[in-house]
Every structure is written in structure tokens, then in C-alpha cells.
Design a protein around this motif. Sequence first.
Motif, mmCIF file in Angstrom:
data_model
loop_
_atom_site.group_PDB
_atom_site.id
_atom_site.type_symbol
_atom_site.label_atom_id
_atom_site.label_comp_id
_atom_site.label_asym_id
_atom_site.label_seq_id
_atom_site.Cartn_x
_atom_site.Cartn_y
_atom_site.Cartn_z
ATOM 1 N N ILE A 149 73.102 10.778 114.423
ATOM 2 C CA ILE A 149 74.236 10.006 114.924
ATOM 3 C C ILE A 149 74.075 8.552 114.483
ATOM 4 O O ILE A 149 73.038 7.940 114.726
ATOM 5 N N THR A 150 75.108 8.013 113.861
ATOM 6 C CA THR A 150 75.125 6.604 113.473
ATOM 7 C C THR A 150 75.862 5.802 114.543
ATOM 8 O O THR A 150 76.976 6.177 114.948
ATOM 9 N N ILE A 151 75.242 4.716 115.013
ATOM 10 C CA ILE A 151 75.857 3.880 116.038
ATOM 11 C C ILE A 151 75.786 2.422 115.593
ATOM 12 O O ILE A 151 74.903 2.050 114.804
ATOM 13 N N PRO A 152 76.706 1.568 116.084
ATOM 14 C CA PRO A 152 76.616 0.134 115.743
ATOM 15 C C PRO A 152 75.431 -0.513 116.440
ATOM 16 O O PRO A 152 74.952 -0.027 117.477
ATOM 17 N N GLU A 153 74.925 -1.594 115.891
ATOM 18 C CA GLU A 153 73.749 -2.235 116.451
ATOM 19 C C GLU A 153 73.997 -2.819 117.834
ATOM 20 O O GLU A 153 73.071 -3.038 118.607
ATOM 21 N N THR B 131 67.044 1.955 111.208
ATOM 22 C CA THR B 131 68.177 1.099 110.892
ATOM 23 C C THR B 131 68.787 1.521 109.565
ATOM 24 O O THR B 131 68.115 2.068 108.696
ATOM 25 N N THR B 132 70.082 1.260 109.412
ATOM 26 C CA THR B 132 70.776 1.619 108.185
ATOM 27 C C THR B 132 71.867 0.592 107.919
ATOM 28 O O THR B 132 72.176 -0.245 108.778
ATOM 29 N N MET C 281 72.002 -2.066 105.884
ATOM 30 C CA MET C 281 71.471 -3.437 105.902
ATOM 31 C C MET C 281 71.151 -3.915 107.324
ATOM 32 O O MET C 281 71.246 -5.100 107.645
ATOM 33 N N GLY C 282 70.763 -2.969 108.170
ATOM 34 C CA GLY C 282 70.364 -3.324 109.522
ATOM 35 C C GLY C 282 71.500 -3.511 110.492
ATOM 36 O O GLY C 282 71.260 -3.854 111.662
ATOM 37 N N SER C 283 72.725 -3.250 110.063
ATOM 38 C CA SER C 283 73.872 -3.441 110.955
ATOM 39 C C SER C 283 74.156 -2.215 111.809
ATOM 40 O O SER C 283 75.003 -2.273 112.707
ATOM 41 N N MET C 284 73.471 -1.118 111.544
ATOM 42 C CA MET C 284 73.674 0.113 112.309
ATOM 43 C C MET C 284 72.335 0.797 112.551
ATOM 44 O O MET C 284 71.332 0.526 111.874
ATOM 45 N N TYR C 285 72.331 1.717 113.524
ATOM 46 C CA TYR C 285 71.183 2.555 113.806
ATOM 47 C C TYR C 285 71.537 4.011 113.507
ATOM 48 O O TYR C 285 72.679 4.438 113.718
ATOM 49 N N GLU C 286 70.545 4.750 113.048
ATOM 50 C CA GLU C 286 70.701 6.200 112.897
ATOM 51 C C GLU C 286 69.737 6.885 113.854
ATOM 52 O O GLU C 286 68.519 6.731 113.738
ATOM 53 N N LEU C 287 70.284 7.640 114.799
ATOM 54 C CA LEU C 287 69.483 8.360 115.788
ATOM 55 C C LEU C 287 69.358 9.808 115.347
ATOM 56 O O LEU C 287 70.359 10.450 114.999
ATOM 57 N N GLN C 288 68.145 10.328 115.359
ATOM 58 C CA GLN C 288 67.914 11.712 114.943
ATOM 59 C C GLN C 288 67.353 12.501 116.129
ATOM 60 O O GLN C 288 66.345 12.116 116.716
ATOM 61 N N TYR C 289 68.048 13.604 116.451
ATOM 62 C CA TYR C 289 67.701 14.432 117.602
ATOM 63 C C TYR C 289 67.395 15.857 117.153
ATOM 64 O O TYR C 289 67.939 16.333 116.144
ATOM 65 N N HIS C 290 66.579 16.539 117.931
ATOM 66 C CA HIS C 290 66.462 17.986 117.880
ATOM 67 C C HIS C 290 67.176 18.531 119.104
ATOM 68 O O HIS C 290 66.833 18.174 120.232
ATOM 69 N N ILE C 291 68.174 19.378 118.883
ATOM 70 C CA ILE C 291 68.989 19.863 119.995
ATOM 71 C C ILE C 291 69.097 21.377 119.961
ATOM 72 O O ILE C 291 68.864 22.021 118.921
#
Length: 225
Positions: free
Chosen positions: A146-150, A176-177, A179-189
Motif C-alpha cells: 500500500i502506498t500512502i502519502p507521507e 520510502t518511495t 523521492m521520500g514523499s510517500m511510504y510503501e507499506l508491505q503486509y502479509h495478509i
Amino acid sequence: MLENILSTTTGTVNLETALACTVVSVLLGLVIAGVYMVQEKHYSKSFILTLAVLPALVQVVIMLVNGNLGTGVAVMGAFSLIRFRSVPGTAKEIATIFFAMVVGLATGTGYIGYAAAITAIICLVMFVLTKSHFGEMGTREKELKITIPESLDYNGVFDDVFTEYTKRAELFMVKTTNMGSMYELQYHIELKNQTDEKQFIDALRCRNGNLTIVCGRKANRMEEL
């Protein structure tokens, strides 16, 4: 079947016996390569050719050693050097190469009947285990990115959505992704119901501002030994 066709009294090998062992080695190598191609969808021609000729090569080396301790030590050193000159392979590739070497050792010492029996049994076991679900991880487990804003605090932001749609959700990586303006969250679901995947992703999109979401099968990162 388990009798040795080589002469154990004179210590010599005649041409007919050596050729018979070589022919059997090549045939068994082709069987091993063929079984591997049936089991695997992705393979290289060079690897298949290696499997086909490896039993014959090992058989010839064993016949050349023929009880000579010094030559045997030199051959063992040469084999160990080959290992460090090759790229890392998967556990299955290494096991198949070792299998081909074992067949070559059996034919090189004259036990061609035993080598044929070993090839048939091990190929059958490998084929059955590959086609079955033995050793597989749960197929319902997926990897979610999931990509979210910083500006969005990711701690607990999706907890209610996970509670509604998943049996289990574990955050295992944050990076971070852009240029650091967003985060990428990685889950196991693990979803409660596979048919609810679209509704699950739609609920996440409403929470992350309709940024990128990737949901797929969990990658297997433990293939290499």
C-alpha cells in the motif's frame, strides 16, 4: 540387479563394459533431465544439457580413478572448484545435480542395474511430491503493498479494514518511495473470504487517497540453500 559388472579381481575394465556403463549413464541422464522438464516450467537449455551428460561424466571419472587414492583426491578437489565457479542455484536444482552425480557414481562403479532402479524410484518420488501439495505454504496467504502519502500516519490507519476483511495482517516492511514523499507499506495478509478482495482493496483506496495498491501471492524467498 545389484551385481557389479566390473572386474574386481584384475582391476581393469574392458572396452565393452566401459561403453555399456557410458550408454546406461547417458540414458539415465536423459531420464533425469526429462523428468525435471516435466516438473518445472522455467529452465534453461544449458541446465538440462548438464543434467543429461553429468551422470556419464561422473561415471567416466570414477572409472579413470579405479581405486587410485591420489587420483581420487585430485578429482575431489576439481569437483569442489567447480562449485565455486557456478552461480547459486535453487534447492531443487542442487538436489537434481547431486542426484545425477549419484547415478554417475553408481554406473561408474559397475552397478548399472542399481543405478536404473535408483533413477526410477527417485524420479517417481520427485514427480509425485512436485504434483502434490506436500511442503507448500498456505495458498491463501498474500502479500499486500500500500502506498500512502507521507502526511498520513501509518500506525493503525488500516486496522479496522483489516479486522473486517482479513484473518491476519502483519506489517513486515516500511520504505520510502517517490523521492521520500510517500511510504510503501508491505503486509502479509490472509483474507477471510477470497471473493471479498475487490471490496477490501476499495476500502483501502478510500483510506490511502486512491494511491497504488498491489495485492498478490506471497513471494517465496527461501528457494536457495
